[in-house]
Design a protein around this motif. Structure first.
Motif, PDB file in Angstrom:
ATOM      1  N   ARG A  28       0.439  -0.884  -0.110  1.00 44.00           N
ATOM      2  CA  ARG A  28       0.337  -0.164  -0.131  1.00 44.00           C
ATOM      3  C   ARG A  28       0.694   1.433  -0.102  1.00 44.00           C
ATOM      4  O   ARG A  28       0.109   2.385   0.424  1.00 44.00           O
ATOM      5  CB  ARG A  28      -0.537   0.503   0.804  1.00 44.00           C
ATOM      6  N   GLU A 102      -3.785   1.204  -4.919  1.00 42.57           N
ATOM      7  CA  GLU A 102      -4.566   2.509  -4.819  1.00 42.57           C
ATOM      8  C   GLU A 102      -5.882   2.772  -5.433  1.00 42.57           C
ATOM      9  O   GLU A 102      -7.207   2.659  -6.160  1.00 42.57           O
ATOM     10  CB  GLU A 102      -4.413   3.143  -3.891  1.00 42.57           C
ATOM     11  N   ARG A 130      -3.040   5.827   7.205  1.00 44.10           N
ATOM     12  CA  ARG A 130      -3.484   4.892   6.675  1.00 44.10           C
ATOM     13  C   ARG A 130      -3.174   3.651   7.748  1.00 44.10           C
ATOM     14  O   ARG A 130      -3.743   2.502   7.549  1.00 44.10           O
ATOM     15  CB  ARG A 130      -1.572   5.021   5.710  1.00 44.10           C
ATOM     16  N   TRP A 134      -6.790   1.961   7.008  1.00 45.34           N
ATOM     17  CA  TRP A 134      -5.899   0.379   5.724  1.00 45.34           C
ATOM     18  C   TRP A 134      -5.482  -0.531   6.627  1.00 45.34           C
ATOM     19  O   TRP A 134      -5.651  -1.592   6.493  1.00 45.34           O
ATOM     20  CB  TRP A 134      -4.606   0.687   4.742  1.00 45.34           C
ATOM     21  N   GLU A 135      -4.689  -0.012   7.457  1.00 45.77           N
ATOM     22  CA  GLU A 135      -4.325  -1.989   9.055  1.00 45.77           C
ATOM     23  C   GLU A 135      -5.116  -2.006   9.733  1.00 45.77           C
ATOM     24  O   GLU A 135      -5.615  -2.180  10.101  1.00 45.77           O
ATOM     25  CB  GLU A 135      -2.530  -1.484   9.091  1.00 45.77           C
TER      26      GLU A 135
END
Length: 185
Positions: A28, A102, A130, A134-135
């Motif tokens: 990512r 992305e 992020r 995202w995580e």
């Protein structure tokens, strides 16, 4: 009385449990080739410092901390950029899609505007967002990765969110309006 696992067994377990998350983290943030290199480097660090890797769920956060440093180092490295450019030129002839992950997933222009705004933010703010989005780390987990308290993460995420909202409204030409309950809309 239990036995202590060998270093090989402990590392193998660490790798099997966390490789997918760590590789995804790298993918990512970096092109595929660099992400694979970064993931390998992260586990080399883990092998070398295996006695310092915490047990259980804390190991994942420790690996995210290493990943953060490895990815940052890759972004700073000018030779890495030159090497990636030459690899991209070679792979373009093979009709390989070199677009960031992305941009493949994100189809809506609003989402793309958010990604572009996040990319313009300071590196720590960008990383906080992020890690959260995202995580899907909790504030306490992000705090462990950054070496700060969960409260500090909460405060930084609030500030980063406000900066992001201002950047997005400025791009649209919309000025933030006062909210009757306080703050901005």
């Amino acid at each position: 009385m239990g036995t202590v696992p060998s270093s090989d067994a402990r590392f193998r377990k660490l790798y099997e449990e966390h490789y997918a998350d760590i590789r995804s983290y790298c993918l990512r943030r970096l092109p595929v080739e660099a992400a694979n290199d970064a993931a390998a480097e992260i586990f080399i660090v883990a092998w070398r410092k295996l006695d310092k890797v915490p047990e259980g769920a804390a190991a994942r956060l420790w690996l995210f901390g290493v990943a953060r440093n490895v990815v940052a180092h890759q972004h700073r490295s000018r030779s890495q950029v030159k090497r990636l450019r030459s690899k991209l030129a070679q792979t373009a002839d093979r009709n390989v899609n070199a677009a960031p992950a992305e941009s493949i997933v994100v189809r809506r222009s609003e989402d793309q505007a958010v990604l572009e705004a996040v990319d313009r933010m300071k590196s720590d703010d960008r990383e906080l967002i992020r890690l959260k989005m995202w995580e899907e780390l909790s504030h306490a987990e992000i705090g462990e990765v950054f070496g700060i308290s969960a409260h500090a993460v909460d405060m930084r995420l609030q500030r980063a969110g406000k900066k992001l909202a201002r950047m997005l409204s400025a791009k649209k030409g919309v000025r933030p309006q006062a909210n009757p309950e306080g703050g901005e809309l």
